[in-house]
Design a protein around this motif. Structure first.
Motif, short mmCIF file in Angstrom:
data_model
loop_
_atom_site.label_atom_id
_atom_site.label_comp_id
_atom_site.label_asym_id
_atom_site.label_seq_id
_atom_site.Cartn_x
_atom_site.Cartn_y
_atom_site.Cartn_z
N THR A 23 17.65 -1.55 47.02
CA THR A 23 18.37 -2.80 46.91
C THR A 23 18.57 -3.67 45.74
O THR A 23 19.09 -4.78 45.70
N PHE A 24 18.00 -2.89 44.47
CA PHE A 24 17.71 -3.95 43.31
C PHE A 24 18.85 -3.48 42.39
O PHE A 24 18.82 -2.26 41.72
N MET A 25 19.75 -4.63 41.55
CA MET A 25 20.40 -4.47 40.78
C MET A 25 20.72 -5.77 40.06
O MET A 25 20.65 -6.83 40.90
N ARG A 26 21.13 -5.73 38.88
CA ARG A 26 21.36 -7.29 38.37
C ARG A 26 22.42 -7.23 37.54
O ARG A 26 23.05 -6.05 37.00
N LEU A 27 23.28 -8.23 37.70
CA LEU A 27 24.45 -8.45 36.55
C LEU A 27 24.09 -9.85 35.69
O LEU A 27 23.14 -10.51 36.28
N GLN A 28 24.89 -10.01 34.72
CA GLN A 28 24.35 -11.22 33.70
C GLN A 28 25.56 -11.66 33.08
O GLN A 28 26.44 -10.96 32.65
N PHE A 29 25.67 -12.88 33.25
CA PHE A 29 26.70 -13.81 32.47
C PHE A 29 26.54 -13.83 31.19
O PHE A 29 25.34 -14.38 30.66
N ASN A 182 35.32 -4.94 22.74
CA ASN A 182 33.85 -4.62 22.17
C ASN A 182 33.16 -3.53 22.93
O ASN A 182 32.44 -3.90 23.78
N PRO A 183 33.46 -2.51 22.42
CA PRO A 183 32.97 -1.29 22.95
C PRO A 183 31.60 -1.02 23.48
O PRO A 183 31.28 -0.27 24.51
N ASP A 184 30.69 -1.75 22.42
CA ASP A 184 29.31 -1.52 22.77
C ASP A 184 28.56 -2.61 23.15
O ASP A 184 27.49 -2.98 22.80
N GLU A 185 29.34 -3.48 23.95
CA GLU A 185 28.55 -4.79 24.49
C GLU A 185 27.81 -4.48 25.79
O GLU A 185 28.14 -4.08 26.62
N LEU A 186 26.40 -4.60 25.25
CA LEU A 186 25.49 -4.16 26.50
C LEU A 186 25.88 -4.82 27.66
O LEU A 186 25.65 -4.13 28.94
N ALA A 187 25.95 -5.97 27.86
CA ALA A 187 25.90 -6.75 29.14
C ALA A 187 27.25 -6.48 29.84
O ALA A 187 27.17 -6.14 30.92
N ALA A 188 28.48 -6.12 29.13
CA ALA A 188 29.23 -5.79 29.90
C ALA A 188 29.43 -4.10 30.13
O ALA A 188 29.94 -3.78 31.31
N LEU A 189 28.66 -3.28 29.46
CA LEU A 189 28.60 -2.04 29.91
C LEU A 189 27.45 -2.08 31.07
O LEU A 189 27.88 -1.22 32.33
#
Length: 471
Positions: A23-29, A182-189
């Motif tokens: 059940t665990f996953m995170r997204l971030q603004f 921005n290909p290496d943007e961590l949050a977006a990946l």
């Protein structure tokens, strides 16, 4: 011009289908950087100019003194009421103090004074997102993109807002665009990896999480996310290894042990799985997935009594669908009286179906007739026989849900509406009614998403309810 980054973050948990037992996953603004505007000319005020107060606000904001910064910007505004950057910076200071409504008021004024500044819209969108007003936030992010189409954070924030509304296709489009800029943007990946899992694109999800790990080897959630992808792709050894790494980085997160237990169960390492489920329950005594997994493993190890005890806990813990069905807590925005009123307004169009050998259709028609004369128990009995004889009878589940709700069994109604939707995915009345029932029981977000789906399918009454009880 001085520039300092004061990132504000919001996180949310995204629950995977519980039948998958993880059940665990995170997204971030992404936070909006604190924009320090160009100094401007103002006449002197006492011994200090407006520009000096403005710079003082910037300095205090840069050191985390947001109260002091806010006071400085307020002084500037008293000297020059039409200075948009001071309203904007004061809004950012308020946002950092978690006064998101106050921040929005300042962003509104900044936009009124300078409607061509993309960052003002994006910042207001973030404050709306922090208040879970994702639909309105999307409008602001879209305006920011219109004014500055090369800013990746606007696409990212809009993409995550779409994901929060479970519009994963639109989310993926925006996240792809953000990463093209921005290909290496961590949050977006990271967000795209989660989004792809929602869309069951597990190979793509695995690739995104792998790239996150390459760029940031101590990013715990990336190992957990990749582990989930490997579970779905059948790489149970790889999944167990990823969850082990996640545990090393975050040893008190119960879900990592639970998910590793699942991987070990898939590998038929039942003793090892039980150890992981034990640790999960030690950290979170109400983790019903862990009781389920441990009960299954005990059954495989010929411990039927232990299996029964754990599986009983899996059924009982935090289960709204057990117990007295009439003891509902109407804690949502729609109270019981309004629920009854909205439900009874729904007109069901009963059509004659061809009578099959099992005669389920006759039971169904008799149930409708009984319900009209108040014989609810008899109607429920007939509808139960109808679905036993014809398990794919969507209308029978729907009608039984209606009667269960009228009789006060809201949990049973939700289950039957869900069954009717599984059998007929374009059933607007079922989404509508499940939505108002869930709302009344306090599941407001899920209920409003059901209402949105009903409206999307053409049930216009849903939008009236959304306007009154979802915003």
């Amino acid at each position: 011009m001085l520039t300092r980054n004061l990132n504000t973050f919001i996180h949310y948990l995204k629950n995977i289908d519980l039948r998958k037992r993880f059940t665990f996953m995170r997204l971030q603004f992404t936070g909006i950087s604190f924009l320090l505007a160009l100094a401007f000319y103002c006449p002197a005020f006492a011994q200090r100019s407006a520009a000096e107060y403005f710079e003082d606000g910037n300095t205090k904001a840069g050191t985390g003194d947001f109260n002091g910064a806010m006071q400085a910007y307020t002084t500037v505004i008293s000297m020059n009421p039409d200075h948009a950057p001071s309203y904007f910076n004061r809004g950012l200071a308020k946002a950092n103090l978690k006064d998101y409504r106050g921040a929005m008021g300042d962003y509104d004024r900044a936009i009124e004074l300078n409607p061509k500044e993309a960052l003002y819209y994006q910042s207001r969108g973030v404050s709306k997102s922090l208040q879970d007003d994702y639909r309105s936030a999307i409008d602001d992010y879209s305006k920011a993109i219109e004014l500055n189409p090369e800013e990746p954070k606007a696409y990212y924030n809009r993409g995550v807002s779409y994901a929060k509304l479970k519009n994963h296709r639109n989310a993926l489009v925006d996240l792809d665009h953000a990463l093209s800029l921005n290909p290496d943007e961590l949050a977006a990946l990271y967000a795209r990896g989660n989004c792809k899992q929602d869309l069951q694109e597990y190979a793509g999800s695995l690739a995104d999480f792998t790239r996150v790990i390459e760029l940031s080897p101590k990013r715990t959630g990336a190992y957990a996310g990749r582990g989930l992808a490997k579970l779905e792709l059948g790489d149970y050894q790889g999944a167990a290894a990823d969850f082990t790494r996640a545990i090393e980085l975050s040893p008190n997160d119960s879900e990592y042990y639970n998910n590793r237990g699942l991987a070990k169960t898939k590998l038929e390492d039942f003793q090892g799985a039980i150890l992981d489920y034990d640790k999960t329950i030690q950290l979170d005594a109400e983790n019903y997935n862990a009781y389920y997994g441990r009960g299954f493993a005990k059954g495989k190890l010929n411990d039927p009594r232990g299996a029964i005890a754990d599986l009983s806990k899996a059924i009982e813990v935090k289960n709204a669908y057990t117990g007295d069905p009439k003891k509902n807590a109407y804690i949502g925005k729609i109270n019981k009286e309004k629920l009854d009123e909205l439900r009874d307004q729904v007109q069901t169009n009963i059509k004659i179906d061809k009578l099959t050998n099992e005669r389920a259709e006759a039971y169904y028609a008799r149930a409708i007739a009984k319900s009209k004369v108040g014989e609810l128990k008899g109607a429920l009995a007939d509808l139960t026989i109808a679905v036993e004889l014809s398990p794919t009878y969507s209308n029978a589940y729907f009608s039984r849900a209606m009667i269960r709700s009228a009789a006060g069994d809201q949990m049973g109604a939700v289950l039957d509406f869900t069954s009717s939707i599984k059998l007929r995915s374009d059933y607007p009345e079922a989404y509508y009614l499940r939505g108002i029932v869930k709302n009344s029981l306090g599941e407001i977000n899920d209920g409003c998403l059901d209402l949105s789906k009903a409206g999307e399918l053409g049930y216009q009454q849903a939008y009236k309810v959304i306007g009154a009880y979802c915003n």
